[in-house]
Design a protein around this motif. Structure first.
Motif, mmCIF file in Angstrom:
data_model
loop_
_atom_site.group_PDB
_atom_site.id
_atom_site.type_symbol
_atom_site.label_atom_id
_atom_site.label_comp_id
_atom_site.label_asym_id
_atom_site.label_seq_id
_atom_site.Cartn_x
_atom_site.Cartn_y
_atom_site.Cartn_z
ATOM 1 N N TRP A 221 7.194 4.012 -25.251
ATOM 2 C CA TRP A 221 8.016 3.459 -26.323
ATOM 3 C C TRP A 221 8.783 2.249 -25.796
ATOM 4 C CZ3 TRP A 221 9.400 7.522 -23.269
ATOM 5 C CH2 TRP A 221 10.693 7.569 -22.761
ATOM 6 N N THR A 222 9.357 1.486 -26.703
ATOM 7 C CA THR A 222 10.236 0.385 -26.295
ATOM 8 C C THR A 222 11.676 0.784 -26.583
ATOM 9 O OG1 THR A 222 10.012 -0.696 -28.445
ATOM 10 C CG2 THR A 222 8.498 -1.384 -26.699
ATOM 11 N N GLN A 223 12.570 0.214 -25.785
ATOM 12 C CA GLN A 223 13.987 0.604 -25.888
ATOM 13 C C GLN A 223 14.860 -0.570 -25.480
ATOM 14 O OE1 GLN A 223 15.150 4.562 -24.309
ATOM 15 N NE2 GLN A 223 16.603 3.455 -23.007
ATOM 16 N N GLN A 224 15.877 -0.840 -26.274
ATOM 17 C CA GLN A 224 16.805 -1.922 -25.960
ATOM 18 C C GLN A 224 17.719 -1.491 -24.819
ATOM 19 O OE1 GLN A 224 16.395 -4.768 -27.650
ATOM 20 N NE2 GLN A 224 17.889 -5.877 -26.393
ATOM 21 N N LEU B 289 10.106 -1.660 -21.716
ATOM 22 C CA LEU B 289 8.989 -0.766 -22.012
ATOM 23 C C LEU B 289 9.199 0.518 -21.216
ATOM 24 C CD1 LEU B 289 6.254 -0.374 -23.420
ATOM 25 C CD2 LEU B 289 5.166 -1.434 -21.420
ATOM 26 N N MET B 290 9.105 1.662 -21.888
ATOM 27 C CA MET B 290 9.421 2.950 -21.273
ATOM 28 C C MET B 290 8.167 3.819 -21.172
ATOM 29 S SD MET B 290 12.714 2.501 -20.929
ATOM 30 C CE MET B 290 13.130 4.159 -20.359
ATOM 31 N N PHE B 291 8.097 4.599 -20.093
ATOM 32 C CA PHE B 291 7.013 5.559 -19.879
ATOM 33 C C PHE B 291 7.633 6.903 -19.480
ATOM 34 C CE2 PHE B 291 5.321 1.401 -19.006
ATOM 35 C CZ PHE B 291 4.030 1.408 -19.497
ATOM 36 N N ARG B 292 7.051 7.986 -19.999
ATOM 37 C CA ARG B 292 7.500 9.330 -19.592
ATOM 38 C C ARG B 292 6.268 10.197 -19.352
ATOM 39 N NH1 ARG B 292 11.260 10.938 -23.615
ATOM 40 N NH2 ARG B 292 9.519 11.637 -24.915
ATOM 41 N N ILE B 293 6.148 10.735 -18.153
ATOM 42 C CA ILE B 293 5.018 11.599 -17.786
ATOM 43 C C ILE B 293 5.559 13.018 -17.627
ATOM 44 C CG2 ILE B 293 3.232 12.099 -16.072
ATOM 45 C CD1 ILE B 293 4.614 8.597 -16.231
ATOM 46 N N THR B 294 5.115 13.908 -18.501
ATOM 47 C CA THR B 294 5.609 15.290 -18.515
ATOM 48 C C THR B 294 4.462 16.225 -18.153
ATOM 49 O OG1 THR B 294 7.119 14.692 -20.309
ATOM 50 C CG2 THR B 294 6.772 17.033 -19.905
#
Length: 658
Positions: free
Chosen positions: A293-296, A303-308
């Motif tokens: 997702w993108t986040q201010q 640009l954000m990444f999350r690996i769960t």
């Protein structure tokens, strides 16, 4: 208010003085210096003085000019010539300007007249000498450190070569067996060999990357990058590994994502593969989910990444250490997993250099969550779409499944296994091969060819061979008048090596272990023939697709009209950045027609960027003057066209592509 007390300097002082009265006077002077805590050692002759200085235990030497029948200048000269770094202050009974200059020329730190000594003068001379010694020690330490770093670089280059050479055989022959029709029963075992060989190669790359990071030599190359293509590549690569481990791998976009981002795509891919592969490795059952997702963030959209994962988790006490080099989780469940413990450290460093940060949350027995951000460049006006992992149906620039080439290739390598492997791949294209086991034999074969009125169309030259290496051999081959391509093969891809090898007469360089795709790219560039699909009807159904990079709008549109009249689909780019954006979306065109005079970049620099990021492309230089292709040192530049471009010239170019 507490009064600040100046620190007392410690000083080990050697006095070389043959007069006991002068020794006593000098000792008294030193005792009166309250700013120094000095320890004085006294010797009476130059032999003892040189011996003491050689031991290297002194901060300053006070040297009397008159030592019996000889002068202190001889001792001063011997000390300097011996490389002794202890600063030496010359003492004399009478002022003598000529002697003063002579002593300083010989290397003395200062020159003092005994009768004119005051506490302030003496203190200043010693303080200066101590400062000079400290500076000299720092210089020597810096030189020693630089020498150590050079030794380490040489060692790593040697290690890289020694490991990559056998890996070339392991990976190449395994792929060769997997492609044959006689190994159906052994395919599972061969896949294990291939996967473990690739794992060894990744560990080697990790060690070299960490060395570059430590030496501050790792460079990022941000370019316009298709986020969807990058994620699709990673998903395609790792989904099989996940399925083989009984796991589900999913990617989700939590917000619409920018179609293009400006990053070092190779390094971002490395980070994601590291983190996702780790999640697969430490998960015995369940799933791995990757959210984007993108986040201010303050004034910047990140640009954000999350690996769960649903894996074994990480003990809380070890969370703070997992991004340190050579650290692994010492848990009985994870010891069997192996690895060098470098992936997370390298990933964390790369993320930081890409303008982001990484965090981890974990619970033993329940899994881990790695979240990281990065700077995607200016994406304010960038088109955005939800993430789709469906294979693209777009024309990929005419990907070719079979090469049909002619010509003879000389393979120069001291290892028979690698000669045989390269020969198999080359002969599969229709080209013929010859062999040489070292540089001297290669020179002899080239000379024999020239004498008989023929030539090799291409030489593949290993750089590291016993006897005569590839560098010396290529210089000698060029001196014979041989003007055809020579491609270097090396495991030591150091910074600047391409420029060095180009200066020696090489046209290109391929890194070991060499893959079939790498080799075929070089063959496409340097041998004559056609890249054609096995199914000719399929080839006819796919139109050629050219990218024209030209800043003059009218010239670009004219070229587009001419090409499309020849049945060629044409995309236009009016700057270097537009060119890189088009390549990010499509990756490969049948040809790139590139004008060297662009408003935002030197054309040769753009060619280097294309070669680094999209090496399967072929560039045709379009210029207002003759362009020396060999001098450019680029493997992807195949020919040049002189402006103004005619339809006849374009037709000839199109015919070579069909």
């Amino acid at each position: 208010m507490t009064k600040q007390v100046k620190p007392v300097l410690q000083a080990k002082i050697l006095l070389v003085e043959d007069d006991e009265d002068d020794y006593i006077i000098t000792r008294s002077h030193l005792e009166e210096l309250t700013s120094f805590d000095s320890h004085l050692t006294w010797v009476t002759n130059s032999v003892e003085g040189l011996q003491k200085l050689t031991e290297g235990n002194f901060d300053v030497c006070l040297l009397d000019y008159q030592l019996g029948a000889e002068t202190g200048l001889s001792l001063l000269k011997q000390a300097v010539e011996s490389g002794i770094s202890t600063p030496i202050i010359m003492l004399t009974g009478q002022p003598d300007k000529q002697l003063d200059l002579q002593a300083l020329e010989y290397g003395a730190a200062d020159f003092l007249v005994k009768s004119e000594l005051s506490e302030a003068r003496f203190a200043r001379a010693i303080r200066y000498a101590l400062s000079r010694r400290e500076f000299e020690l720092e210089r020597l330490n810096r030189l020693r450190l630089e020498a150590d770093n050079r030794s380490k670089d040489r060692f790593l280059a040697h290690l890289s070569h020694e490991l990559r050479t056998p890996l070339s055989s392991i990976l190449g022959y395994t792929e060769l067996l997997l492609e044959s029709n006689h190994t159906e029963d052994a395919r599972p075992e061969l896949n294990i060999i291939l996967n473990n060989g690739k794992h060894l190669l990744s560990l080697l790359n990790d060690i070299l990357d960490l060395s570059k990071i430590t030496a501050n030599k790792l460079e990022l190359r941000p370019e316009p990058t298709s986020l969807r293509h990058l994620i699709l590549d990673i998903y395609t690569l790792l989904k099989v590994t996940a399925i083989d481990n009984g796991l589900e791998l999913t990617f989700n976009s939590l917000t619409p994502l920018p179609v293009l981002i400006t990053v070092d795509g190779t390094r971002l891919r490395q980070v994601l593969i590291n983190l996702i592969y780790n999640a697969i490795k430490f998960t015995d059952a369940g799933s791995i989910t990757v959210d984007l997702w993108t986040q201010q963030d303050a004034a910047k959209e990140m640009l954000m990444f999350r690996i769960t994962d649903t894996g074994v988790g990480i003990p809380q006490r070890q969370l703070k250490d997992i991004f340190a080099p050579f650290t692994q989780i010492e848990d009985y469940l994870t010891r069997k997993k192996g690895g060098a413990g470098l992936g997370l450290a390298i990933s964390a460093e790369l993320i930081q250099r890409m303008g982001g940060r990484i965090d981890v949350a974990s619970e033993e027995g329940k899994g881990s969550v790695f979240t990281f951000s990065l700077d995607p460049g200016d994406i304010t006006d960038t088109q955005r779409k939800p993430l789709s992992l469906e294979p693209s149906l777009n024309n990929n620039g005419g990907a070719h499944s079979k090469l049909a080439l002619t010509g003879e290739v000389l393979i120069v390598d001291d290892l028979a296994d690698l000669r045989k492997l390269s020969a198999h791949w080359i002969q599969a294209t229709g080209a013929s091969v010859d062999f040489a086991v070292n540089g001297a034999e290669a020179i002899a074969k080239v000379k024999h060819k020239i004498a008989s009125g023929s030539y090799y169309d291409l030489i593949l030259m290993d750089l590291h061979m016993p006897g005569m290496g590839g560098r010396e051999a290529t210089v000698a081959i060029r001196e014979t008048g041989y003007q055809y391509p020579v491609v270097a093969l090396t495991a030591a891809m150091a910074k600047g090596i391409r420029q060095q090898l180009t200066a020696l007469g090489f046209n290109d360089v391929l890194s070991k272990p060499i893959t079939k795709n790498q080799l075929y790219r070089a063959l496409r560039c340097y041998l004559t023939g056609n890249s054609a699909l096995t199914d000719n009807s399929a080839a006819d159904s796919l139109p050629l697709h050219f990218l024209v990079v030209e800043d003059d709008t009218e010239a670009a549109q004219l070229m587009q009209i001419l090409l499309e009249s020849l049945g060629v689909k044409t995309t236009l780019a009016h700057s270097a950045e537009e060119c890189m954006r088009e390549l990010a979306l499509l990756h490969r065109f049948d040809r790139i027609l590139l004008d060297l005079g662009l408003p935002d970049s030197d054309g040769l620099q753009l060619i280097e960027r294309i070669e680094h990021n999209y090496p399967d492309n072929i560039v045709i230089v379009v210029s207002g003057h003759e362009h020396d292709i060999a001098a450019s040192g680029s493997a992807i530049v195949q020919q040049s066209l002189l402006k103004p471009i005619t339809k006849q010239a374009l037709n000839s170019l199109v015919l070579t592509c069909r």
